[in-house]
Design a protein around this motif. Sequence first.
Motif, PDB file in Angstrom:
ATOM      1  N   GLU A   7       0.854  -1.193   0.000  1.00  0.00           N
ATOM      2  CA  GLU A   7       0.000   0.000   0.000  1.00  0.00           C
ATOM      3  C   GLU A   7       0.891   1.244   0.000  1.00  0.00           C
ATOM      4  N   ASP A   8       0.637   2.180  -0.915  1.00  0.00           N
ATOM      5  CA  ASP A   8       1.496   3.361  -1.004  1.00  0.00           C
ATOM      6  C   ASP A   8       0.980   4.552  -0.199  1.00  0.00           C
ATOM      7  N   ASN A   9      -0.260   4.494   0.286  1.00  0.00           N
ATOM      8  CA  ASN A   9      -0.813   5.589   1.074  1.00  0.00           C
ATOM      9  C   ASN A   9      -0.367   5.447   2.529  1.00  0.00           C
ATOM     10  N   PRO A  10       0.440   6.385   3.050  1.00  0.00           N
ATOM     11  CA  PRO A  10       0.969   6.227   4.413  1.00  0.00           C
ATOM     12  C   PRO A  10      -0.107   6.243   5.491  1.00  0.00           C
ATOM     13  N   ASP A  11      -1.184   7.003   5.285  1.00  0.00           N
ATOM     14  CA  ASP A  11      -2.249   7.054   6.286  1.00  0.00           C
ATOM     15  C   ASP A  11      -3.007   5.728   6.359  1.00  0.00           C
ATOM     16  N   ILE A  12      -3.308   5.157   5.193  1.00  0.00           N
ATOM     17  CA  ILE A  12      -3.989   3.861   5.173  1.00  0.00           C
ATOM     18  C   ILE A  12      -3.092   2.795   5.784  1.00  0.00           C
ATOM     19  N   LEU A  13      -1.820   2.840   5.444  1.00  0.00           N
ATOM     20  CA  LEU A  13      -0.870   1.858   5.975  1.00  0.00           C
ATOM     21  C   LEU A  13      -0.783   1.954   7.495  1.00  0.00           C
ATOM     22  N   ALA A  14      -0.732   3.179   8.021  1.00  0.00           N
ATOM     23  CA  ALA A  14      -0.662   3.370   9.474  1.00  0.00           C
ATOM     24  C   ALA A  14      -1.924   2.840  10.149  1.00  0.00           C
ATOM     25  N   ASN A  15      -3.089   3.065   9.535  1.00  0.00           N
ATOM     26  CA  ASN A  15      -4.344   2.563  10.102  1.00  0.00           C
ATOM     27  C   ASN A  15      -4.369   1.032  10.137  1.00  0.00           C
ATOM     28  N   LEU A  16      -3.860   0.415   9.075  1.00  0.00           N
ATOM     29  CA  LEU A  16      -3.839  -1.045   9.023  1.00  0.00           C
ATOM     30  C   LEU A  16      -2.904  -1.616  10.096  1.00  0.00           C
ATOM     31  N   TYR A  17      -1.722  -1.009  10.237  1.00  0.00           N
ATOM     32  CA  TYR A  17      -0.806  -1.446  11.290  1.00  0.00           C
ATOM     33  C   TYR A  17      -1.452  -1.290  12.666  1.00  0.00           C
ATOM     34  N   GLY A  18      -2.077  -0.131  12.889  1.00  0.00           N
ATOM     35  CA  GLY A  18      -2.680   0.150  14.186  1.00  0.00           C
ATOM     36  C   GLY A  18      -3.816  -0.781  14.540  1.00  0.00           C
ATOM     37  N   PHE A  19      -4.479  -1.315  13.535  1.00  0.00           N
ATOM     38  CA  PHE A  19      -5.594  -2.239  13.773  1.00  0.00           C
ATOM     39  C   PHE A  19      -5.132  -3.681  13.859  1.00  0.00           C
ATOM     40  N   LEU A  20      -4.227  -4.094  12.973  1.00  0.00           N
ATOM     41  CA  LEU A  20      -3.860  -5.503  12.881  1.00  0.00           C
ATOM     42  C   LEU A  20      -2.842  -5.957  13.935  1.00  0.00           C
ATOM     43  N   GLU A  21      -1.836  -5.122  14.224  1.00  0.00           N
ATOM     44  CA  GLU A  21      -0.797  -5.547  15.160  1.00  0.00           C
ATOM     45  C   GLU A  21      -1.324  -5.812  16.566  1.00  0.00           C
ATOM     46  N   PRO A  22      -2.238  -4.987  17.112  1.00  0.00           N
ATOM     47  CA  PRO A  22      -2.776  -5.301  18.442  1.00  0.00           C
ATOM     48  C   PRO A  22      -3.531  -6.625  18.500  1.00  0.00           C
ATOM     49  N   LYS A  23      -3.936  -7.149  17.359  1.00  0.00           N
ATOM     50  CA  LYS A  23      -4.613  -8.442  17.317  1.00  0.00           C
ATOM     51  C   LYS A  23      -3.615  -9.605  17.374  1.00  0.00           C
ATOM     52  N   GLY A  24      -2.325  -9.271  17.400  1.00  0.00           N
ATOM     53  CA  GLY A  24      -1.313 -10.316  17.462  1.00  0.00           C
ATOM     54  C   GLY A  24      -0.769 -10.751  16.123  1.00  0.00           C
ATOM     55  N   ALA A  30       5.161  -2.983   2.069  1.00  0.00           N
ATOM     56  CA  ALA A  30       5.928  -2.374   0.980  1.00  0.00           C
ATOM     57  C   ALA A  30       5.093  -1.228   0.437  1.00  0.00           C
ATOM     58  N   ARG A  31       5.784  -0.167  -0.054  1.00  0.00           N
ATOM     59  CA  ARG A  31       5.078   1.020  -0.531  1.00  0.00           C
ATOM     60  C   ARG A  31       4.925   1.048  -2.044  1.00  0.00           C
ATOM     61  N   ASN A  32       5.431   0.018  -2.727  1.00  0.00           N
ATOM     62  CA  ASN A  32       5.266  -0.057  -4.180  1.00  0.00           C
ATOM     63  C   ASN A  32       5.222  -1.519  -4.608  1.00  0.00           C
ATOM     64  N   GLY A  33       4.828  -1.737  -5.877  1.00  0.00           N
ATOM     65  CA  GLY A  33       4.654  -3.093  -6.367  1.00  0.00           C
ATOM     66  C   GLY A  33       5.923  -3.922  -6.392  1.00  0.00           C
ATOM     67  N   TYR A  34       7.034  -3.303  -6.757  1.00  0.00           N
ATOM     68  CA  TYR A  34       8.280  -4.068  -6.833  1.00  0.00           C
ATOM     69  C   TYR A  34       8.766  -4.469  -5.446  1.00  0.00           C
ATOM     70  N   GLY A  35       8.567  -3.576  -4.471  1.00  0.00           N
ATOM     71  CA  GLY A  35       8.934  -3.922  -3.101  1.00  0.00           C
ATOM     72  C   GLY A  35       8.075  -5.061  -2.575  1.00  0.00           C
ATOM     73  N   GLY A  36       6.792  -5.037  -2.920  1.00  0.00           N
ATOM     74  CA  GLY A  36       5.909  -6.112  -2.517  1.00  0.00           C
ATOM     75  C   GLY A  36       6.291  -7.436  -3.138  1.00  0.00           C
ATOM     76  N   LEU A  37       6.684  -7.396  -4.402  1.00  0.00           N
ATOM     77  CA  LEU A  37       7.099  -8.616  -5.093  1.00  0.00           C
ATOM     78  C   LEU A  37       8.346  -9.194  -4.445  1.00  0.00           C
ATOM     79  N   ALA A  38       9.281  -8.329  -4.063  1.00  0.00           N
ATOM     80  CA  ALA A  38      10.515  -8.791  -3.422  1.00  0.00           C
ATOM     81  C   ALA A  38      10.219  -9.457  -2.080  1.00  0.00           C
ATOM     82  N   LEU A  39       9.376  -8.822  -1.257  1.00  0.00           N
ATOM     83  CA  LEU A  39       9.042  -9.403   0.044  1.00  0.00           C
ATOM     84  C   LEU A  39       8.309 -10.732  -0.109  1.00  0.00           C
ATOM     85  N   ALA A  40       7.400 -10.800  -1.072  1.00  0.00           N
ATOM     86  CA  ALA A  40       6.642 -12.033  -1.288  1.00  0.00           C
ATOM     87  C   ALA A  40       7.543 -13.167  -1.763  1.00  0.00           C
TER      88      ALA A  40
END
Length: 229
Positions: A7-24, A30-40
């Motif tokens: 996800e390239d939108n920093p606000d959306i990314l921060a919201n997702l981290y803030g919601f998902l990480e507390p769930k364990g 990654a902020r772009n498609g190539y970075g996502g491909l590398a991590l995957a």
Amino acid sequence: MRILIVEDNPDILANLYGFLEPKGYTVDSARNGYGGLALASENKYDVIILDVMLPGLNGLELCHKLRSELRTPTPVLMLTARDSLPDKVAGFESGADDYLIKPYSLVELDVRLRALVRRAGGQHVIGRGLRFGGLTFDPELQDAARDGVKIVLTKTGYVLLRCLMAAAPRIVPREVLEEAVWGENRPESDALRTHIHALRQAIDKPFPFAMVHTVPGVGYRLALPDAPG
């Protein structure tokens, strides 16, 4: 559950981290498609959250590469503001497993992620249940116990218990708990305090020490007697 967010939108990314990480959940991003491909290609994930509009390599192209080049079976949930039927068809044809339109409820996002993991054969992520100290909880069966003594809660109580146990001993912000219970339709009154009180009555009152703790101005957490804070 280990999640990759592209996800390239920093606000959306921060919201997702803030919601998902507390769930364990363990979250990489990654902020772009190539970075996502590398991590995957370097790591194993239970599910991938993929934005369609990405710089460099868009979400459709990335999903196609995940399927055709990496041959990864990892479930992919696409996020997009495009809600036309042709756009949805394009997402599924690229290899996506599910499709969520922006703006979306974070609670619905979590439900869809867990459903994708279960369908992919990852029932063990949820089915093995949660444990913290003498407290155990199977979210699927809604079976809770402390030191072997069965605990019966309301539907809301089970939701709160799951959130607190998944994050324990970390703090779960009030906003995260309210989102988990009521979604975007949060009550104006302090209803959360009432439900936390009921949870304490069930989990703490019959036992020698309290596990549910209030962090003033922040939220709530589960803790053991020898834990700091």
